[in-house]
Design a protein around this motif. Structure first.
Motif, PDB file in Angstrom:
ATOM      1  N   ALA A 151       0.847  -1.208   0.000  1.00  0.00           N
ATOM      2  CA  ALA A 151       0.000   0.000   0.000  1.00  0.00           C
ATOM      3  C   ALA A 151       0.879   1.253   0.000  1.00  0.00           C
ATOM      4  O   ALA A 151       0.605   2.223  -0.736  1.00  0.00           O
ATOM      5  CB  ALA A 151      -0.909  -0.009   1.234  1.00  0.00           C
ATOM      6  N   GLU A 152       1.949   1.220   0.784  1.00  0.00           N
ATOM      7  CA  GLU A 152       2.835   2.389   0.852  1.00  0.00           C
ATOM      8  C   GLU A 152       3.502   2.631  -0.510  1.00  0.00           C
ATOM      9  O   GLU A 152       3.610   3.777  -0.964  1.00  0.00           O
ATOM     10  CB  GLU A 152       3.893   2.142   1.939  1.00  0.00           C
ATOM     11  N   ALA A 153       3.942   1.555  -1.135  1.00  0.00           N
ATOM     12  CA  ALA A 153       4.616   1.708  -2.426  1.00  0.00           C
ATOM     13  C   ALA A 153       3.659   2.253  -3.478  1.00  0.00           C
ATOM     14  O   ALA A 153       4.001   3.168  -4.246  1.00  0.00           O
ATOM     15  CB  ALA A 153       5.185   0.361  -2.874  1.00  0.00           C
ATOM     16  N   VAL A 154       2.436   1.710  -3.521  1.00  0.00           N
ATOM     17  CA  VAL A 154       1.468   2.200  -4.514  1.00  0.00           C
ATOM     18  C   VAL A 154       1.188   3.687  -4.251  1.00  0.00           C
ATOM     19  O   VAL A 154       1.168   4.505  -5.182  1.00  0.00           O
ATOM     20  CB  VAL A 154       0.152   1.385  -4.471  1.00  0.00           C
ATOM     21  N   GLY A 155       1.027   4.039  -2.970  1.00  0.00           N
ATOM     22  CA  GLY A 155       0.760   5.446  -2.626  1.00  0.00           C
ATOM     23  C   GLY A 155       1.890   6.353  -3.095  1.00  0.00           C
ATOM     24  O   GLY A 155       1.643   7.425  -3.665  1.00  0.00           O
ATOM     25  N   ALA A 156       3.134   5.925  -2.889  1.00  0.00           N
ATOM     26  CA  ALA A 156       4.281   6.752  -3.287  1.00  0.00           C
ATOM     27  C   ALA A 156       4.333   6.902  -4.808  1.00  0.00           C
ATOM     28  O   ALA A 156       4.658   7.974  -5.327  1.00  0.00           O
ATOM     29  CB  ALA A 156       5.568   6.111  -2.765  1.00  0.00           C
ATOM     30  N   LEU A 157       3.980   5.843  -5.531  1.00  0.00           N
ATOM     31  CA  LEU A 157       4.031   5.899  -7.006  1.00  0.00           C
ATOM     32  C   LEU A 157       2.891   6.748  -7.558  1.00  0.00           C
ATOM     33  O   LEU A 157       3.025   7.376  -8.612  1.00  0.00           O
ATOM     34  CB  LEU A 157       3.977   4.483  -7.583  1.00  0.00           C
ATOM     35  N   ARG A 158       1.769   6.773  -6.838  1.00  0.00           N
ATOM     36  CA  ARG A 158       0.611   7.558  -7.288  1.00  0.00           C
ATOM     37  C   ARG A 158       0.921   9.052  -7.309  1.00  0.00           C
ATOM     38  O   ARG A 158       0.281   9.817  -8.009  1.00  0.00           O
ATOM     39  CB  ARG A 158      -0.612   7.318  -6.385  1.00  0.00           C
ATOM     40  N   LEU A 196      -6.272   0.290  -3.069  1.00  0.00           N
ATOM     41  CA  LEU A 196      -4.925   0.852  -2.916  1.00  0.00           C
ATOM     42  C   LEU A 196      -4.604   1.851  -4.022  1.00  0.00           C
ATOM     43  O   LEU A 196      -3.695   2.661  -3.884  1.00  0.00           O
ATOM     44  CB  LEU A 196      -3.850  -0.258  -2.969  1.00  0.00           C
ATOM     45  N   GLY A 197      -5.296   1.718  -5.145  1.00  0.00           N
ATOM     46  CA  GLY A 197      -5.025   2.630  -6.260  1.00  0.00           C
ATOM     47  C   GLY A 197      -4.117   2.037  -7.322  1.00  0.00           C
ATOM     48  O   GLY A 197      -3.613   2.764  -8.179  1.00  0.00           O
ATOM     49  N   ALA A 198      -3.921   0.716  -7.277  1.00  0.00           N
ATOM     50  CA  ALA A 198      -3.118   0.089  -8.342  1.00  0.00           C
ATOM     51  C   ALA A 198      -3.951   0.009  -9.615  1.00  0.00           C
ATOM     52  O   ALA A 198      -5.180  -0.001  -9.574  1.00  0.00           O
ATOM     53  CB  ALA A 198      -2.693  -1.301  -7.904  1.00  0.00           C
ATOM     54  N   ASP A 199      -3.266  -0.059 -10.747  1.00  0.00           N
ATOM     55  CA  ASP A 199      -3.990  -0.126 -12.020  1.00  0.00           C
ATOM     56  C   ASP A 199      -4.438  -1.542 -12.350  1.00  0.00           C
ATOM     57  O   ASP A 199      -5.510  -1.741 -12.913  1.00  0.00           O
ATOM     58  CB  ASP A 199      -3.083   0.395 -13.147  1.00  0.00           C
ATOM     59  N   LEU A 200      -3.599  -2.520 -12.023  1.00  0.00           N
ATOM     60  CA  LEU A 200      -3.906  -3.900 -12.405  1.00  0.00           C
ATOM     61  C   LEU A 200      -3.401  -4.861 -11.338  1.00  0.00           C
ATOM     62  O   LEU A 200      -2.401  -4.571 -10.669  1.00  0.00           O
ATOM     63  CB  LEU A 200      -3.158  -4.270 -13.704  1.00  0.00           C
ATOM     64  N   VAL A 201      -4.078  -5.982 -11.219  1.00  0.00           N
ATOM     65  CA  VAL A 201      -3.547  -7.101 -10.433  1.00  0.00           C
ATOM     66  C   VAL A 201      -3.463  -8.271 -11.401  1.00  0.00           C
ATOM     67  O   VAL A 201      -4.461  -8.626 -12.041  1.00  0.00           O
ATOM     68  CB  VAL A 201      -4.478  -7.504  -9.271  1.00  0.00           C
ATOM     69  N   VAL A 202      -2.287  -8.848 -11.512  1.00  0.00           N
ATOM     70  CA  VAL A 202      -2.079  -9.911 -12.490  1.00  0.00           C
ATOM     71  C   VAL A 202      -1.333 -11.050 -11.797  1.00  0.00           C
ATOM     72  O   VAL A 202      -0.372 -10.811 -11.070  1.00  0.00           O
ATOM     73  CB  VAL A 202      -1.248  -9.388 -13.693  1.00  0.00           C
TER      74      VAL A 202
END
Ligand code: B12
Length: 226
Positions: free
Chosen positions: A161-168, A194-200
């Protein structure tokens, strides 16, 4: 020996269980000699063998030392197979691949990186456990098209979650793709929030999806560009 990965998986796993490093390497050589594609060795031999190692470890049939040995052998096998997957980077497509913060499982990350390189992506593989601020700084410098984040266990969720937030917070924003065993469980429902674009789940599926979003240049254009 035939080209069915299942047979080679058994041989590879038996070698790991017997702590026979040479036999493990021979099993992979045997699969190659039988014409099993490298991608199938990754997903049909090595990955399921490691999952079985994890199961044996969880039920106490395999010590941490045995698991470490199986991991190290598999890492060396990936080092041997990786160059067979790779193609020269083309089209200027750049991917950053890493484990989410505190994520120590590294083999899946390496596999994802190798699959992307196999499809002509330039890949910066940061390996396991990149802290979120450092990942965001690198992505800000390099401006990758995508960041692929790998997370294996539920304890990795806050880091992801922290990583996705930082990338956003980046401009332009890379496509943020989550993958790894964490998302194959109940946490998948959290991925969107979390705001990710995709889960694969599968690196092959990732390559196919990215081909739609970032189409490779047709061969004629590649020749002109080259
Ligand atoms: C080796 C191993 C370790 C090693 C890793 C060493 C290393 N250098 O990688 C070490 C000893 C460090 C380790 C530690 C731990 N581990 Co561990 N580990 C494993 C084991 C046996 C193999 C992992 C592996 O390489 N699998 C093979 C790879 C190829 O599979 P993969 O990671 O799933 O990746 C594939 C896909 O998921 C996908 N993928 C992965 N990432 C991404 C990303 C994207 C974007 C995409 C598209 C796809 C994708 O692509 C790959 C190829 O298909 C697994 C068993 C298992 N089921 O995997 C347990 C396992 C994952 N570990 C487990 C546990 C509990 C732990 C620890 C908590 C143990 C502890 N008490 O300390 C710690 C956590 C450490 C941390 N903070 O991350 C559990 C997790 C259970 C759970 N749900 O919580 C497992 C399942 C074992 C078990 N059966 O109990 N572990």
């Amino acid at each position: 020996m035939n080209g069915d990965p299942a047979e080679h998986r058994r041989t590879y796993l038996d070698a790991l269980l017997a702590r026979d490093v040479e036999a493990a390497r021979r099993a992979v050589d045997g699969a190659l000699a039988a014409g099993v594609p490298v991608a199938d060795i990754y997903l049909g031999v090595l990955q399921p063998a490691l999952y079985e190692v994890g199961r044996c470890w969880a039920v106490g049939d395999f010590s941490v030392a045995d698991e470490h040995s199986a991991t190290a052998v598999t890492q060396s096998v990936l080092g041997m197979l990786g160059p067979r997957m790779r193609t020269a980077p083309k089209d200027g497509r750049l991917a950053v691949v890493t484990g989410s913060p505190e994520e120590r499982h590294a083999l899946g990350i390496q596999m994802v990186a190798d699959f992307l390189e196999g499809d002509g992506w330039e890949v910066l593989n940061l390996g396991a456990a990149t802290p979120a601020p450092d990942l965001a700084r690198l992505a800000d410098d390099e401006r990758p098209d995508i960041v692929a984040l790998s997370t294996a266990t539920p304890a990795g969720l806050p880091g992801a979650a922290e990583a996705v937030g930082a990338l956003r917070g980046l401009e332009p924003q890379p496509l943020v793709v989550l993958g790894g065993q964490l998302w194959q469980g109940p946490a998948r429902a959290d991925a969107a929030t979390l705001g990710a674009d995709l889960v694969v789940d599968d690196p092959r599926e990732l390559v196919a999806l990215l081909r739609e979003r970032f189409p490779p240049l047709p061969p004629e254009a590649e020749e002109r560009a080259g």
